[in-house]
Design an enzyme around this catalytic site. Sequence first.
Site, mmCIF file in Angstrom:
data_model
loop_
_atom_site.group_PDB
_atom_site.id
_atom_site.type_symbol
_atom_site.label_atom_id
_atom_site.label_comp_id
_atom_site.label_asym_id
_atom_site.label_seq_id
_atom_site.Cartn_x
_atom_site.Cartn_y
_atom_site.Cartn_z
ATOM 1 N N PRO A 26 -42.610 17.342 39.421
ATOM 2 C CA PRO A 26 -43.183 16.863 40.628
ATOM 3 C C PRO A 26 -44.505 17.160 40.552
ATOM 4 O O PRO A 26 -44.610 19.041 40.630
ATOM 5 C CB PRO A 26 -43.064 17.020 41.325
ATOM 6 C CG PRO A 26 -41.127 16.609 41.851
ATOM 7 C CD PRO A 26 -40.549 17.652 40.568
ATOM 8 N N GLY A 27 -45.707 17.024 40.446
ATOM 9 C CA GLY A 27 -46.803 17.671 40.190
ATOM 10 C C GLY A 27 -47.409 18.006 39.636
ATOM 11 O O GLY A 27 -48.384 18.283 38.852
ATOM 12 N N ASN A 38 -11.880 7.648 -5.746
ATOM 13 C CA ASN A 38 -11.446 8.488 -4.577
ATOM 14 C C ASN A 38 -11.707 7.743 -3.786
ATOM 15 O O ASN A 38 -12.978 7.697 -3.288
ATOM 16 C CB ASN A 38 -11.627 9.990 -4.812
ATOM 17 C CG ASN A 38 -11.604 10.881 -5.914
ATOM 18 O OD1 ASN A 38 -10.288 11.494 -5.902
ATOM 19 N ND2 ASN A 38 -12.287 10.911 -7.044
ATOM 20 N N LYS A 76 2.937 4.923 -11.097
ATOM 21 C CA LYS A 76 1.679 3.381 -11.262
ATOM 22 C C LYS A 76 1.471 2.351 -12.252
ATOM 23 O O LYS A 76 1.434 1.297 -11.829
ATOM 24 C CB LYS A 76 0.516 4.095 -11.018
ATOM 25 C CG LYS A 76 -0.078 5.031 -9.687
ATOM 26 C CD LYS A 76 0.754 3.697 -8.239
ATOM 27 C CE LYS A 76 0.009 4.445 -7.105
ATOM 28 N NZ LYS A 76 0.222 3.713 -5.836
ATOM 29 N N TYR A 98 2.713 10.801 -11.939
ATOM 30 C CA TYR A 98 2.176 10.043 -11.180
ATOM 31 C C TYR A 98 1.740 9.026 -11.744
ATOM 32 O O TYR A 98 1.724 7.503 -10.733
ATOM 33 C CB TYR A 98 1.235 11.074 -10.534
ATOM 34 C CG TYR A 98 0.135 10.073 -9.316
ATOM 35 C CD1 TYR A 98 0.847 9.245 -7.703
ATOM 36 C CD2 TYR A 98 -1.230 9.768 -9.671
ATOM 37 C CE1 TYR A 98 0.089 8.242 -7.098
ATOM 38 C CE2 TYR A 98 -1.698 9.494 -8.243
ATOM 39 C CZ TYR A 98 -1.245 8.016 -7.278
ATOM 40 O OH TYR A 98 -1.629 7.480 -6.314
ATOM 41 N N LEU A 139 0.695 -1.020 0.024
ATOM 42 C CA LEU A 139 0.325 0.094 0.257
ATOM 43 C C LEU A 139 0.757 1.127 -0.120
ATOM 44 O O LEU A 139 0.251 2.811 0.041
ATOM 45 C CB LEU A 139 -0.964 -0.341 1.336
ATOM 46 C CG LEU A 139 -1.872 -0.858 1.228
ATOM 47 C CD1 LEU A 139 -2.353 -1.370 2.527
ATOM 48 C CD2 LEU A 139 -2.582 -1.223 0.464
#
Length: 369
Positions: free
Chosen positions: A281-282, A132, A107, A103, A53
């Site tokens: 509460p209530g 990509n 490759k 590049y 890689l």
Amino acid sequence: MKILVTGANGFIGKNLVAELTNRGYRDIYTYTRDCDPSLLEQYLQDCQFVFHLAGVNRPKDEHEFESGNAGLTSRIVELLQRYDNRAPVLITSSIQAERDNPYGRSKKIAETILFEHNRATDAKVYIYRLPNVFGKWSRPNYNSVVATFAYNIARNLDIQIHDPNAGLTLCYIDDVVDEFIRALEGRPTTEGDYCIVPTTYRTSVGRLAEILESFRTSRQNLAIPDMADELTKKLYSTYLSFLPEDQFAYDLKMHTDHRGSFTEFIRTSERGQVSINISKPGITKGNHWHHTKNEKFLVVSGEGLIRFRKIGTDEIIEYRVSGERLQVVDIPVGYTHSIVNIGTTDLVTVMWANECFDPSKPDTYFVEV
């Protein structure tokens, strides 16, 4: 199995090593540009699979393309042949290999070296011309337009778009890693002389930017992206990985009074909204009914009483609810309903409604239970 991973600290390498470890592989040789070159020879003597890689994407000098891509590949093949090691070799090439640029040419040379190695030794070679690739641990301003856009947008920085209509083929890192492990197990996805990652996505640069921008604004409008769309789902995961570490949290708007508070948490156009209701509460809240809007109540803390009365009748139906026993209560249409805190602590209720609140059409009619 002894596995060699070159470029192990890179974007793809880091993800691959992590998942190999998750799946129980333990004999993993990791080779990076910081390693002593002698390690490469040591690893190639007995490794049983090579993930090659390592590569150069953006060198200071164009000549580094050839040494970093073609040169290292040549060295790996030379050592494998020296030690008569016929371990399969998987290499990450690029769609750029079809183009006449420094590049791409480097490759392409690396691919040719591996094809010749296959012919000379009959060792398996798996060549992936990747599009990509995006996902966590990618580097902005280096090897992924998604990473660059996500990093900038998460920080309210400008992004540069020269042609919003320019097409993009995207591939998610987890799909890449899954395919690579299939190749490791002898089940690569092939297309002619090459291997492919079967799951890719076509979009445009402009659309990519729109999606990522929507993730940023979702903290204000509380919208949840469409997770049924696989590309959106994977982009959202990637975007979150680029959040600044001091900005993981964000505030919600709490509507508070003497009774407690009501806070919207999530809004979706397809599946309604989720809110958090806190009652002292209530306190009784509700005493209204709906034509079409329906809800689900889930008390997660405290004790409450949910009361119903069908419109036009006198019968009252009651459900006691408690954070000690999580139970969802559906709120059917046509029933006026209320929830009262009958305990001594705050009553915390998660409320889901099948539609987002629209002040111009609230579908809410106040009638005492």
